[in-house]
Design an enzyme around this catalytic site. Structure first.
Site, PDB file in Angstrom:
ATOM      1  N   ILE A   1       0.757  -1.115   0.183  1.00  0.00           N
ATOM      2  CA  ILE A   1       0.026   0.009  -0.034  1.00  0.00           C
ATOM      3  C   ILE A   1       0.885   1.096  -0.049  1.00  0.00           C
ATOM      4  CG2 ILE A   1      -1.866   1.218   1.023  1.00  0.00           C
ATOM      5  CD1 ILE A   1      -2.701  -1.422   0.277  1.00  0.00           C
TER       6      ILE A   1
ATOM      7  N   ASP B   1      -5.870  -4.458  18.414  1.00  0.00           N
ATOM      8  CA  ASP B   1      -4.818  -3.566  18.935  1.00  0.00           C
ATOM      9  C   ASP B   1      -5.041  -2.413  17.788  1.00  0.00           C
ATOM     10  OD1 ASP B   1      -2.466  -2.524  19.704  1.00  0.00           O
ATOM     11  OD2 ASP B   1      -1.246  -3.503  18.354  1.00  0.00           O
TER      12      ASP B   1
ATOM     13  N   ASN C   1      -1.553   1.381  13.432  1.00  0.00           N
ATOM     14  CA  ASN C   1      -1.975   0.224  12.352  1.00  0.00           C
ATOM     15  C   ASN C   1      -3.170   0.700  11.603  1.00  0.00           C
ATOM     16  OD1 ASN C   1      -3.747  -0.521  14.275  1.00  0.00           O
ATOM     17  ND2 ASN C   1      -2.327  -1.667  15.401  1.00  0.00           N
TER      18      ASN C   1
ATOM     19  N   ASP D   1      -1.799  -5.031  10.219  1.00  0.00           N
ATOM     20  CA  ASP D   1      -1.556  -5.742  11.563  1.00  0.00           C
ATOM     21  C   ASP D   1      -2.706  -6.492  12.212  1.00  0.00           C
ATOM     22  OD1 ASP D   1       0.897  -4.909  11.210  1.00  0.00           O
ATOM     23  OD2 ASP D   1       0.850  -3.057  12.527  1.00  0.00           O
TER      24      ASP D   1
END
Length: 241
Positions: A20, A64, A69, A81
């Site tokens: 990306i 998370d 992320n 992630d």
């Protein structure tokens, strides 16, 4: 429907995924992206929709999620992630979801927006209405919630305490996680509770009374309504979560 890097090749324990970025430069993390207020608002809406789709459609909680992320590229928010994500039936899935809600809310609030509170975001994500996550319906729900957020008075001390209590409270996923659940059910169903007990019951479940199930062979299930801002924990016999 969830923007993320596409998997390209899996060999043993090595996973190659889509890059990306542009011309060899990776897309910036949300933490490092320089966004105007209008783009930041679009980013926030994309983020909460992604969280709801993950929960409702893929049955996953990221666990998370934060500005570290998520990537911003060409007006689209990408989630990365996800290796530590957990499924709905994980004993700590709702704890992880509340952490994600807290992280997301803190980032956008510190960036200058007026986002939902962590509890409001949690309710939006787990609300059983619109389980297919229709985009127009989500936009309508978010518009209504945002109007409430912008018009509501500053939180009182009691509301702040209630928010903190909810964020730290254990929400069981099944009766096996509730010690002496039969005794607790009878306490909740009794008529001799003090007024303070009733307030606590309503705060955690959104209900003033709880009826005993016909059988203890049941599971706890969270049921919410975005329209009346309630979180309801109900007993459903032998129903899969």
């Amino acid at each position: 429907g969830i923007p993320c890097p596409k998997p390209i090749l899996l060999k043993m324990h090595v996973l190659v995924m889509e890059f990306i970025g542009k011309r060899g430069w990776p897309a910036p993390r949300l933490k490092d992206a320089k966004l105007s207020q209008s783009k930041l608002r679009s980013c926030y809406v994309q983020c909460v929709k992604i969280m709801r789709r993950m929960y409702q459609l893929t049955k996953l909680v990221h666990g998370d999620l934060s500005e570290y992320n998520m990537l911003w590229q060409n007006g689209t928010l990408y989630v990365i992630d996800v290796s530590q994500s957990v499924e709905h039936d994980h004993p700590r899935s709702l704890e992880f979801l509340r952490m994600d809600c807290r992280n997301v809310t803190a980032f956008f609030k510190n960036s200058g927006l007026t986002p939902m509170s962590p509890t409001q975001l949690f309710r939006f994500i787990v609300d059983e209405a619109n389980p297919e996550c229709n985009d127009e319906q989500m936009d309508s729900d978010l518009d209504n919630i945002q109007k409430q957020v912008e018009n509501q008075a500053p939180a009182t001390v009691e509301e702040e305490i209630a928010e903190n209590v909810f964020m730290q409270s254990f929400i069981p996923r099944s009766l096996s996680q509730v010690p002496n659940h039969e005794e607790e059910e009878r306490k909740l169903a009794g008529n001799s509770r003090k007024d303070e007990d009733k307030k606590l019951l309503h705060m955690f479940t959104g209900r003033a009374e709880i009826q005993l199930p016909e059988s203890v062979d049941s599971k706890l299930k969270i049921r919410t309504s975005a329209s009346d801002n309630k979180i309801e924990v109900v007993l459903s016999k032998s129903e899969n979560l």
